[in-house]
Motif scaffolding. Structure first.
Motif, PDB file in Angstrom:
ATOM      1  N   GLU A  72       0.814  -1.214   0.000  1.00 50.64           N
ATOM      2  CA  GLU A  72       0.000   0.000   0.000  1.00 50.64           C
ATOM      3  C   GLU A  72       0.849   1.266   0.000  1.00 50.64           C
ATOM      4  N   THR A  73       1.931   1.268   0.753  1.00 47.07           N
ATOM      5  CA  THR A  73       2.772   2.459   0.825  1.00 47.07           C
ATOM      6  C   THR A  73       3.798   2.524  -0.292  1.00 47.07           C
ATOM      7  N   GLY A  74       3.925   1.424  -1.071  1.00 49.40           N
ATOM      8  CA  GLY A  74       4.860   1.396  -2.190  1.00 49.40           C
ATOM      9  C   GLY A  74       4.156   1.481  -3.531  1.00 49.40           C
ATOM     10  N   PRO A  75       4.072   0.393  -4.266  1.00 51.67           N
ATOM     11  CA  PRO A  75       3.502   0.409  -5.621  1.00 51.67           C
ATOM     12  C   PRO A  75       2.100   0.999  -5.708  1.00 51.67           C
ATOM     13  N   HIS A  76       1.233   0.664  -4.759  1.00 50.45           N
ATOM     14  CA  HIS A  76      -0.118   1.227  -4.776  1.00 50.45           C
ATOM     15  C   HIS A  76      -0.084   2.751  -4.808  1.00 50.45           C
ATOM     16  N   LYS A  77       0.648   3.312  -3.898  1.00 49.16           N
ATOM     17  CA  LYS A  77       0.723   4.775  -3.774  1.00 49.16           C
ATOM     18  C   LYS A  77       1.406   5.397  -4.986  1.00 49.16           C
ATOM     19  N   HIS A  78       2.484   4.790  -5.458  1.00 55.79           N
ATOM     20  CA  HIS A  78       3.266   5.396  -6.532  1.00 55.79           C
ATOM     21  C   HIS A  78       2.498   5.491  -7.843  1.00 55.79           C
ATOM     22  N   ILE A  79       1.662   4.495  -8.129  1.00 53.21           N
ATOM     23  CA  ILE A  79       0.860   4.565  -9.349  1.00 53.21           C
ATOM     24  C   ILE A  79      -0.188   5.671  -9.229  1.00 53.21           C
ATOM     25  N   HIS A  80      -0.803   5.762  -8.065  1.00 52.65           N
ATOM     26  CA  HIS A  80      -1.757   6.853  -7.849  1.00 52.65           C
ATOM     27  C   HIS A  80      -1.097   8.210  -8.068  1.00 52.65           C
ATOM     28  N   MET A  81       0.069   8.389  -7.473  1.00 52.29           N
ATOM     29  CA  MET A  81       0.747   9.675  -7.570  1.00 52.29           C
ATOM     30  C   MET A  81       1.280   9.923  -8.972  1.00 52.29           C
ATOM     31  N   GLY A  82       1.691   8.866  -9.665  1.00 59.15           N
ATOM     32  CA  GLY A  82       2.219   9.023 -11.009  1.00 59.15           C
ATOM     33  C   GLY A  82       1.173   9.460 -12.010  1.00 59.15           C
ATOM     34  N   ILE A  83      -0.050   8.977 -11.863  1.00 64.70           N
ATOM     35  CA  ILE A  83      -1.146   9.393 -12.750  1.00 64.70           C
ATOM     36  C   ILE A  83      -1.639  10.773 -12.352  1.00 64.70           C
ATOM     37  N   ASP A 111     -11.374   8.713 -11.512  1.00 66.57           N
ATOM     38  CA  ASP A 111     -10.693   8.214 -12.708  1.00 66.57           C
ATOM     39  C   ASP A 111     -11.013   6.725 -12.853  1.00 66.57           C
ATOM     40  N   PRO A 112     -11.661   6.330 -13.950  1.00 65.22           N
ATOM     41  CA  PRO A 112     -12.013   4.917 -14.123  1.00 65.22           C
ATOM     42  C   PRO A 112     -10.825   3.959 -14.077  1.00 65.22           C
ATOM     43  N   LEU A 113      -9.612   4.490 -14.245  1.00 64.06           N
ATOM     44  CA  LEU A 113      -8.433   3.626 -14.123  1.00 64.06           C
ATOM     45  C   LEU A 113      -8.245   3.122 -12.697  1.00 64.06           C
ATOM     46  N   PHE A 114      -8.863   3.782 -11.743  1.00 64.55           N
ATOM     47  CA  PHE A 114      -8.797   3.350 -10.346  1.00 64.55           C
ATOM     48  C   PHE A 114      -9.135   1.871 -10.223  1.00 64.55           C
ATOM     49  N   PHE A 115     -10.182   1.439 -10.910  1.00 60.89           N
ATOM     50  CA  PHE A 115     -10.680   0.075 -10.744  1.00 60.89           C
ATOM     51  C   PHE A 115      -9.732  -0.952 -11.362  1.00 60.89           C
ATOM     52  N   LEU A 116      -9.074  -0.604 -12.463  1.00 59.22           N
ATOM     53  CA  LEU A 116      -8.096  -1.511 -13.072  1.00 59.22           C
ATOM     54  C   LEU A 116      -6.817  -1.566 -12.242  1.00 59.22           C
ATOM     55  N   HIS A 117      -6.448  -0.428 -11.670  1.00 59.80           N
ATOM     56  CA  HIS A 117      -5.278  -0.379 -10.796  1.00 59.80           C
ATOM     57  C   HIS A 117      -5.501  -1.249  -9.560  1.00 59.80           C
TER      58      HIS A 117
END
Length: 358
Positions: free
Chosen positions: A260-271, A283-289
């Motif tokens: 949660e504090t690594g890859p999960h967070k970084h993709i959110h912040m990157g988009i 953002d509908p990408l939320f559900f695919l992420h």
């Protein structure tokens, strides 16, 4: 022992009407017969004790595990009348399947709320996410809550918009150094690209005109916004991080915290745009992420299924010890369930799997 007649002794436990002749023994044969009946009696007592232990254990299991427990009951299975369906990676879908999913999203933005809001059915999901953000992020409940949340989204698309497929996932472990060039941003067959420099609104693609109505400030109608980072900042070294988490995390709490504090967070912040805020469901990408994160969790669980399909622990948002009895509430999107009911994706109500493993 009781006398049952001259020279005869009853050694049996049955009531008088159930006694058999071989239970009435001559005193002359008593020593050897006493051993035989005592042996039978011992076997009966042993079997009764085993049955008592088995029933007690079953009752304890059904009541839920003790608070903070990480013991396992083992993976369940779907009912015989249901098959396990498969969630596919976005790029494994045909163009027709991709468009069908995107049409489902637009369908929900055109339907009325079922939470008694004056906005869309799509907005119901953002509203629920916002109302429960503190209870469902950076705490033990994060993974099971999002598993339930995206499943409800999937079922809503199917039941209310005629979508025939299932929720796809976005595997951002594929070519992570070029994520900002991924075909998922395609303006014809994807989710559209970056937001404009002027106002951050996504220009191009089938979702460019959807209206989103909520932020943490309440009712705030606006466009879909993104601000994609450059590829290095977008993803960094998370490919190796995911592998390390799967291979090295020994408990659910360790796994959840590191993911949660690594890859999960970084993709959110990157988009960025919608995705870096508590209203990231805009953002509908939320559900695919989050389908990808759920997939990673299921891969970790499958490494030790007898234990990890019931491994759960950590703290709640009120700093209470988390329990499999804790309630997974989605603010009226669906009936409440317990954590225990959502730990296994191959059991009801879910019965799904993912198309490939890491």
């Amino acid at each position: 022992m009781a006398k049952s007649g001259k020279g005869r002794i009853s050694l049996c436990l049955e009531s008088p009407e159930d006694r058999h002749d071989d239970c009435q023994l001559d005193e002359d044969s008593l020593p050897s017969k006493r051993y035989d009946c005592a042996h039978v009696f011992g076997i009966r007592i042993g079997l009764s004790l085993l049955l008592f232990i088995f029933i007690s254990l079953a009752i304890w299991m059904n009541a839920g595990l003790p608070q903070g427990s990480s013991q396992a009951l083992g993976p369940s299975s779907c009912p015989e009348n249901r098959r396990v369906y498969v969630r596919k990676e976005w790029r494994a879908l045909t163009f027709e399947e991709q468009h069908s999913y995107l049409d489902g999203i637009k369908c929900l933005t055109a339907k009325s709320s079922k939470l008694d809001l004056n906005t869309s059915r799509y907005d119901d999901f953002t509203y629920a996410h916002l109302r429960l953000v503190e209870q469902t992020h950076r705490v033990a409940l994060s993974m099971p809550w999002h598993r339930m949340f995206i499943w409800i989204w999937e079922q809503t698309l199917r039941q209310e918009c005629g979508y025939k497929g299932y929720l796809p996932y976005w595997d951002w472990l594929i070519n992570p150094e070029k994520l900002n060039l991924s075909s998922i941003w395609d303006t014809e067959h994807g989710f559209g690209g970056n937001g404009s420099a002027l106002n951050g609104c996504v220009k191009g693609g089938p979702l460019q005109n959807i209206l989103l109505n909520y932020t943490e400030d309440g009712y705030q109608p606006h466009c879909l916004k993104r601000n994609l980072a450059e590829s290095e900042a977008f993803y960094g070294g998370e490919s190796e991080a995911v592998k390390a988490i799967i291979n090295n995390a020994k408990t659910y709490e360790q796994f959840r915290s590191e993911l949660e504090t690594g890859p999960h967070k970084h993709i959110h912040m990157g988009i960025s745009g919608e995705m870096k805020h508590a209203w990231s469901t805009n953002d509908p990408l939320f559900f695919l992420h989050h389908a990808q994160l759920d997939r990673i969790w299921s891969i970790w669980q499958d490494r030790d299924p007898l234990r990890r399909y019931r491994d759960y622990g950590g703290k709640t948002y009120m700093s209470r010890t988390a329990s499999t009895r804790d309630i997974v509430s989605t603010f009226g999107l669906r009936n409440d369930v317990t954590v225990l009911e959502v730990l296994d994706i191959r059991a009801g109500p879910f019965c799904y799997g993912y198309s490939s493993a890491l």
